[in-house]
Design an enzyme around this catalytic site. Structure first.
Site, PDB file in Angstrom:
ATOM      1  N   ASP A   9      21.712  73.536  46.870  1.00  0.00           N
ATOM      2  CA  ASP A   9      21.729  74.991  47.059  1.00  0.00           C
ATOM      3  C   ASP A   9      21.312  75.636  45.747  1.00  0.00           C
ATOM      4  O   ASP A   9      21.311  74.990  44.690  1.00  0.00           O
ATOM      5  CB  ASP A   9      23.131  75.464  47.461  1.00  0.00           C
ATOM      6  CG  ASP A   9      23.204  76.983  47.688  1.00  0.00           C
ATOM      7  OD1 ASP A   9      22.183  77.566  48.107  1.00  0.00           O
ATOM      8  OD2 ASP A   9      24.255  77.588  47.421  1.00  0.00           O
ATOM      9  N   SER A  10      21.013  76.925  45.818  1.00  0.00           N
ATOM     10  CA  SER A  10      20.663  77.687  44.618  1.00  0.00           C
ATOM     11  C   SER A  10      21.873  77.850  43.700  1.00  0.00           C
ATOM     12  O   SER A  10      21.762  78.407  42.625  1.00  0.00           O
ATOM     13  CB  SER A  10      20.153  79.070  45.015  1.00  0.00           C
ATOM     14  OG  SER A  10      21.190  79.782  45.659  1.00  0.00           O
ATOM     15  N   CYS A  72      20.937  76.180  51.772  1.00  0.00           N
ATOM     16  CA  CYS A  72      20.550  77.487  51.235  1.00  0.00           C
ATOM     17  C   CYS A  72      19.612  78.122  52.252  1.00  0.00           C
ATOM     18  O   CYS A  72      18.582  77.528  52.591  1.00  0.00           O
ATOM     19  CB  CYS A  72      19.836  77.274  49.898  1.00  0.00           C
ATOM     20  SG  CYS A  72      19.049  78.754  49.222  1.00  0.00           S
ATOM     21  N   GLU A 150      28.772  83.461  42.014  1.00  0.00           N
ATOM     22  CA  GLU A 150      28.435  82.439  41.004  1.00  0.00           C
ATOM     23  C   GLU A 150      29.321  82.572  39.761  1.00  0.00           C
ATOM     24  O   GLU A 150      29.540  81.606  39.046  1.00  0.00           O
ATOM     25  CB  GLU A 150      26.963  82.555  40.595  1.00  0.00           C
ATOM     26  CG  GLU A 150      25.979  82.005  41.611  1.00  0.00           C
ATOM     27  CD  GLU A 150      26.017  80.489  41.741  1.00  0.00           C
ATOM     28  OE1 GLU A 150      26.134  79.793  40.721  1.00  0.00           O
ATOM     29  OE2 GLU A 150      25.948  79.993  42.882  1.00  0.00           O
ATOM     30  N   CYS A 182      23.792  83.689  54.317  1.00  0.00           N
ATOM     31  CA  CYS A 182      23.697  83.058  52.998  1.00  0.00           C
ATOM     32  C   CYS A 182      24.919  82.165  52.860  1.00  0.00           C
ATOM     33  O   CYS A 182      26.033  82.583  53.192  1.00  0.00           O
ATOM     34  CB  CYS A 182      23.688  84.136  51.907  1.00  0.00           C
ATOM     35  SG  CYS A 182      23.842  83.477  50.237  1.00  0.00           S
ATOM     36  N   HIS A 184      26.569  81.328  50.380  1.00  0.00           N
ATOM     37  CA  HIS A 184      27.592  81.840  49.448  1.00  0.00           C
ATOM     38  C   HIS A 184      28.617  82.726  50.178  1.00  0.00           C
ATOM     39  O   HIS A 184      29.763  82.836  49.757  1.00  0.00           O
ATOM     40  CB  HIS A 184      26.945  82.679  48.335  1.00  0.00           C
ATOM     41  CG  HIS A 184      26.296  81.894  47.246  1.00  0.00           C
ATOM     42  ND1 HIS A 184      25.112  81.208  47.422  1.00  0.00           N
ATOM     43  CD2 HIS A 184      26.656  81.698  45.947  1.00  0.00           C
ATOM     44  CE1 HIS A 184      24.774  80.625  46.273  1.00  0.00           C
ATOM     45  NE2 HIS A 184      25.696  80.908  45.372  1.00  0.00           N
TER      46      HIS A 184
END
Length: 258
Positions: A9-10, A72, A150, A182, A184
């Site tokens: 993932d990013s 992602c 993040e 997403c 996240h």
């Protein structure tokens, strides 16, 4: 030695997918790459997202992964077609769960919270067209949310303010389903539950992705025969503390320059 399931993932968001995979397939070994140094992917040009995805895939292949989960949404929508054509390993992608939302909605109004990279992709538009006929789909870019997650700030006042701002137009038109586009964003579910009216159903793709990963491994006869709990290794090219907090200290989390 069994080959692991690779996940990238990013950043740390795809750990929400890792948790579902772990729940569904506890005996599989997993390797997770968090490209946090380059997060978020959502605002980057398509070509850059593709190059970052290639870099992540090649690193997971070096680590002998038997299947790769692109955990992602932005990387899936911008790169998975190329990855499937280029590499022999099977890939599992992630896209916003428009179909279950379209089937579930009573008001025929659905909200999608996602990154710019996902919302502007052709895969997102073709999926919406295919499943959301006769349904109003309210798209909203979740600007700034990935960066805050993040930093480990998913329960902060900053996040709450952004969510209230992003959800207001959706609630005004009467959505009854909110699609988290997403990986996240599942970490925002506790706060979303507080903000949203009780009738709004939150939909994310995690469980469906774990089911699909299991189905592909089974079909290709790649499921582990081991009855010992699998190991999980995590690598990040940025601060590993947020990653550690999300996956628990019992797992191996290391910094890796990639």
């Amino acid at each position: 030695m069994q080959k692991p399931v690779g996940i990238f993932d990013s950043g740390v968001g795809g750990t929400s997918i890792w948790k579902e995979i772990r729940k569904k397939m506890p005996y599989e070994d997993t390797i997770y790459l968090a490209d946090s140094k380059n997060a978020p992917y959502g605002a980057k040009p398509s070509e850059e997202i593709l190059q970052l995805s290639i870099k992540n895939v090649e690193l997971l292949l070096e680590k002998n992964c038997k299947i790769i989960v692109v955990a992602c949404n932005t990387a899936t929508t911008n790169a998975i077609e190329y990855l499937r054509k280029t590499y022999e390993v099977p890939f599992i992608g992630i896209e916003p769960a428009i179909k279950p939302a379209a089937l579930h909605t009573q008001t025929k109004k659905v909200g999608v919270l996602a990154t710019k990279g996902t919302l502007s992709s052709s895969l997102f538009h073709s999926t919406s067209k295919m499943y959301a006929e006769g349904i109003t789909v309210m798209e909203q870019e979740g600007k700034g949310l990935v960066e805050l997650i993040e930093q480990g700030k998913q329960a902060s006042d900053e996040v709450r303010k952004l969510l209230i701002q992003y959800l207001a137009p959706m609630l005004e038109v009467g959505i009854d389903c909110l699609v988290l586009g997403c990986t996240h964003y599942p970490y925002l579910i506790p706060m979303l539950t507080e903000i949203l009216p009780k009738n709004v159903h939150i939909i994310d793709s995690g469980e469906a992705v774990a089911r699909q990963t299991h189905a592909v491994l089974e079909k290709l006869q790649l499921l582990t025969k081991s009855e010992t709990l699998g190991t999980s290794k995590f690598f990040s090219n940025s601060n590993i503390e947020v990653l550690k907090n999300l996956v628990g200290n019992q797992t191996e989390v290391a910094k890796l320059d990639f």
